[in-house]
Design a protein around this motif. Sequence first.
Motif, mmCIF file in Angstrom:
data_model
loop_
_atom_site.group_PDB
_atom_site.id
_atom_site.type_symbol
_atom_site.label_atom_id
_atom_site.label_comp_id
_atom_site.label_asym_id
_atom_site.label_seq_id
_atom_site.Cartn_x
_atom_site.Cartn_y
_atom_site.Cartn_z
ATOM 1 N N GLU A 1 0.837 -1.203 0.000
ATOM 2 C CA GLU A 1 0.000 0.000 0.000
ATOM 3 C C GLU A 1 0.869 1.249 0.000
ATOM 4 N N LEU A 2 0.457 2.220 -0.800
ATOM 5 C CA LEU A 2 1.137 3.513 -0.847
ATOM 6 C C LEU A 2 0.163 4.593 -0.407
ATOM 7 N N ASP A 3 0.537 5.368 0.596
ATOM 8 C CA ASP A 3 -0.286 6.488 1.062
ATOM 9 C C ASP A 3 -0.099 7.645 0.085
ATOM 10 N N VAL A 4 -1.111 7.906 -0.729
ATOM 11 C CA VAL A 4 -0.963 8.887 -1.804
ATOM 12 C C VAL A 4 -0.867 10.312 -1.272
ATOM 13 N N GLU A 5 -1.380 10.558 -0.071
ATOM 14 C CA GLU A 5 -1.315 11.912 0.485
ATOM 15 C C GLU A 5 0.043 12.199 1.094
ATOM 16 N N LYS A 6 0.712 11.173 1.568
ATOM 17 C CA LYS A 6 2.065 11.344 2.097
ATOM 18 C C LYS A 6 3.106 11.416 0.978
ATOM 19 N N HIS A 7 2.816 10.753 -0.117
ATOM 20 C CA HIS A 7 3.780 10.668 -1.223
ATOM 21 C C HIS A 7 3.085 11.107 -2.514
ATOM 22 N N GLU A 8 2.739 12.379 -2.556
ATOM 23 C CA GLU A 8 1.954 12.901 -3.675
ATOM 24 C C GLU A 8 2.703 12.819 -5.007
ATOM 25 N N ASP A 9 3.994 13.131 -5.000
ATOM 26 C CA ASP A 9 4.753 13.117 -6.247
ATOM 27 C C ASP A 9 4.802 11.703 -6.835
ATOM 28 N N MET A 10 5.054 10.748 -5.985
ATOM 29 C CA MET A 10 5.128 9.369 -6.459
ATOM 30 C C MET A 10 3.755 8.888 -6.921
ATOM 31 N N ALA A 11 2.722 9.249 -6.190
ATOM 32 C CA ALA A 11 1.367 8.855 -6.573
ATOM 33 C C ALA A 11 0.989 9.463 -7.919
ATOM 34 N N ALA A 12 1.353 10.733 -8.133
ATOM 35 C CA ALA A 12 1.055 11.384 -9.404
ATOM 36 C C ALA A 12 1.784 10.682 -10.545
ATOM 37 N N ALA A 13 3.021 10.216 -10.283
ATOM 38 C CA ALA A 13 3.775 9.499 -11.306
ATOM 39 C C ALA A 13 3.122 8.173 -11.657
ATOM 40 N N GLN A 14 2.340 7.612 -10.741
ATOM 41 C CA GLN A 14 1.640 6.355 -10.988
ATOM 42 C C GLN A 14 0.232 6.581 -11.556
ATOM 43 N N GLY A 15 -0.081 7.814 -11.904
ATOM 44 C CA GLY A 15 -1.350 8.097 -12.566
ATOM 45 C C GLY A 15 -2.519 8.307 -11.634
ATOM 46 N N VAL A 16 -2.276 8.649 -10.379
ATOM 47 C CA VAL A 16 -3.369 8.888 -9.437
ATOM 48 C C VAL A 16 -4.027 10.225 -9.747
ATOM 49 N N ASP A 17 -5.349 10.209 -9.886
ATOM 50 C CA ASP A 17 -6.136 11.415 -10.128
ATOM 51 C C ASP A 17 -6.721 11.872 -8.793
ATOM 52 N N PHE A 18 -6.120 12.910 -8.210
ATOM 53 C CA PHE A 18 -6.538 13.348 -6.876
ATOM 54 C C PHE A 18 -7.915 13.998 -6.903
ATOM 55 N N GLU A 19 -8.299 14.626 -8.003
ATOM 56 C CA GLU A 19 -9.566 15.334 -8.055
ATOM 57 C C GLU A 19 -10.751 14.385 -8.199
ATOM 58 N N GLU A 20 -10.571 13.311 -8.967
ATOM 59 C CA GLU A 20 -11.665 12.354 -9.173
ATOM 60 C C GLU A 20 -11.209 10.953 -8.749
ATOM 61 N N PHE A 21 -10.682 10.868 -7.553
ATOM 62 C CA PHE A 21 -10.135 9.612 -7.059
ATOM 63 C C PHE A 21 -11.256 8.676 -6.612
ATOM 64 N N THR A 22 -11.274 7.488 -7.191
ATOM 65 C CA THR A 22 -12.279 6.483 -6.812
ATOM 66 C C THR A 22 -11.616 5.171 -6.418
ATOM 67 N N GLY A 23 -10.382 5.254 -5.957
ATOM 68 C CA GLY A 23 -9.634 4.052 -5.612
ATOM 69 C C GLY A 23 -8.796 3.581 -6.793
ATOM 70 N N GLN A 24 -7.627 3.033 -6.490
ATOM 71 C CA GLN A 24 -6.739 2.568 -7.564
ATOM 72 C C GLN A 24 -5.813 1.479 -7.046
ATOM 73 N N MET A 25 -5.610 0.462 -7.873
ATOM 74 C CA MET A 25 -4.634 -0.586 -7.608
ATOM 75 C C MET A 25 -3.757 -0.742 -8.845
#
Length: 206
Positions: free
Chosen positions: A86-110
């Motif tokens: 598990e990666l905490d996307v709020e603690k590691h925003e840059d890394m999460a963004a590099a993995q394609g996490v959409d913070f505005e319309e986040f509906t869960g991601q694996m």
Amino acid sequence: MITLGVLAGIFVDIPAIQAFGFGDKKEESQLEQVDPDSFREAISAEHRLTVIHMMMDGNPDSEKLQEILEQLQEEQTYGKKVAYAELDVEKHEDMAAAQGVDFEEFTGQMDFYAAGYKLGTLKGPADRPKVEATIERYLAGLVKRFGPGWLPDVDGLKRAGAGDRILNVQPADPVPGVQPAGGGEIVPGLQRAPGAKPPANPPEQP
């Protein structure tokens, strides 16, 4: 007064107390936590599928995916063929963004990895059957690419077993007019490669 306070406490509704924030403690995730330093090691295992859950606290879709993965891990549904992290996307925003996490319309991601390569992504909302179907699809792909039976059958070809010799080298049949030791006749029309040793007994010139 103390006695009245105790008696009053007996009739206090515990959920009402929790509504004011008392005893409201989030359970820690049972999944391995990764960060930019440990991420590469977590996804680099060969012959194993690694599922990385992108966790966002307070997001119901993310918490549902977390619950599903915890169940699969606890039940050992896929044994050692699948690992969960598990990666905490709020603690590691840059890394999460590099993995394609959409913070505005986040509906869960694996995200799914094997041998250090990203195989694909599943974004929520998702239920357990959908999660299992996705895992099994990637597992089938790993077996096809790396498993013992992934090579296609070829007519007339018998695959070697663990104790079989892979290659038996036999001397080649001699070419008429050419001696294998480097001497003898020169085949008409044959030109020796540069640097080749001339024959020991060159033929007489007419």
